[in-house]
Design a protein around this motif. Structure first.
Motif, PDB file in Angstrom:
ATOM      1  N   PHE A 139       0.822  -1.206   0.000  1.00  0.00           N
ATOM      2  CA  PHE A 139       0.000   0.000   0.000  1.00  0.00           C
ATOM      3  C   PHE A 139       0.862   1.266   0.000  1.00  0.00           C
ATOM      4  N   SER A 140       1.939   1.262   0.772  1.00  0.00           N
ATOM      5  CA  SER A 140       2.847   2.409   0.809  1.00  0.00           C
ATOM      6  C   SER A 140       3.486   2.647  -0.554  1.00  0.00           C
ATOM      7  N   THR A 141       3.874   1.584  -1.220  1.00  0.00           N
ATOM      8  CA  THR A 141       4.442   1.702  -2.561  1.00  0.00           C
ATOM      9  C   THR A 141       3.410   2.243  -3.536  1.00  0.00           C
ATOM     10  N   LEU A 142       2.177   1.789  -3.420  1.00  0.00           N
ATOM     11  CA  LEU A 142       1.111   2.284  -4.287  1.00  0.00           C
ATOM     12  C   LEU A 142       0.902   3.786  -4.109  1.00  0.00           C
TER      13      LEU A 142
ATOM     14  N   GLY B  34       1.819   9.320  -6.222  1.00  0.00           N
ATOM     15  CA  GLY B  34       2.363  10.667  -6.092  1.00  0.00           C
ATOM     16  C   GLY B  34       3.381  10.981  -7.170  1.00  0.00           C
ATOM     17  N   ALA B  35       4.188  10.009  -7.555  1.00  0.00           N
ATOM     18  CA  ALA B  35       5.183  10.216  -8.601  1.00  0.00           C
ATOM     19  C   ALA B  35       4.537  10.374  -9.973  1.00  0.00           C
ATOM     20  N   PHE B  36       3.320   9.871 -10.130  1.00  0.00           N
ATOM     21  CA  PHE B  36       2.613   9.973 -11.398  1.00  0.00           C
ATOM     22  C   PHE B  36       2.275  11.425 -11.735  1.00  0.00           C
ATOM     23  N   VAL B  37       2.191  12.277 -10.742  1.00  0.00           N
ATOM     24  CA  VAL B  37       1.816  13.678 -10.942  1.00  0.00           C
ATOM     25  C   VAL B  37       2.961  14.481 -11.557  1.00  0.00           C
ATOM     26  N   ALA B  38       4.178  14.100 -11.293  1.00  0.00           N
ATOM     27  CA  ALA B  38       5.348  14.877 -11.713  1.00  0.00           C
ATOM     28  C   ALA B  38       5.396  15.185 -13.215  1.00  0.00           C
ATOM     29  N   PRO B  39       5.129  14.244 -14.108  1.00  0.00           N
ATOM     30  CA  PRO B  39       5.205  14.588 -15.534  1.00  0.00           C
ATOM     31  C   PRO B  39       4.204  15.657 -15.978  1.00  0.00           C
ATOM     32  N   PHE B  40       3.103  15.778 -15.270  1.00  0.00           N
ATOM     33  CA  PHE B  40       2.088  16.744 -15.654  1.00  0.00           C
ATOM     34  C   PHE B  40       2.283  18.111 -15.005  1.00  0.00           C
TER      35      PHE B  40
END
Length: 71
Positions: free
Chosen positions: A19-22, A27-33
């Motif tokens: 769950f922590s990794t998820l 959160g890292a998915f937001v960086a490219p946008f």
């Protein structure tokens, strides 16, 4: 004896790490946008968006080193 959850018979610690990794990956998915949002929605220059991305990378590098030392 370790207590296990009903889901797959895996230990509770596994599910906490999963769950922590998820959450971290989400959160890292937001960086490219971020650069798109800064330039299109907020009207900043591409140079400013690059500076913010560079600050993010520096923060990640520093936190990785500090986390490694603490571990």
């Amino acid at each position: 004896m370790l207590r296990v959850l009903d889901v797959g018979g895996l230990p509770r610690v596994f599910w906490w790490v999963w769950f922590s990794t998820l959450v971290a990956r989400t959160g890292a998915f937001v960086a490219p946008f971020l650069s798109y949002y800064l330039t299109r929605s907020l009207g900043h220059s591409a140079a400013f968006a690059g500076f913010v991305a560079a600050l993010n990378a520096v923060g990640a590098a520093v936190s990785a080193v500090v986390g490694g030392v603490l571990a």
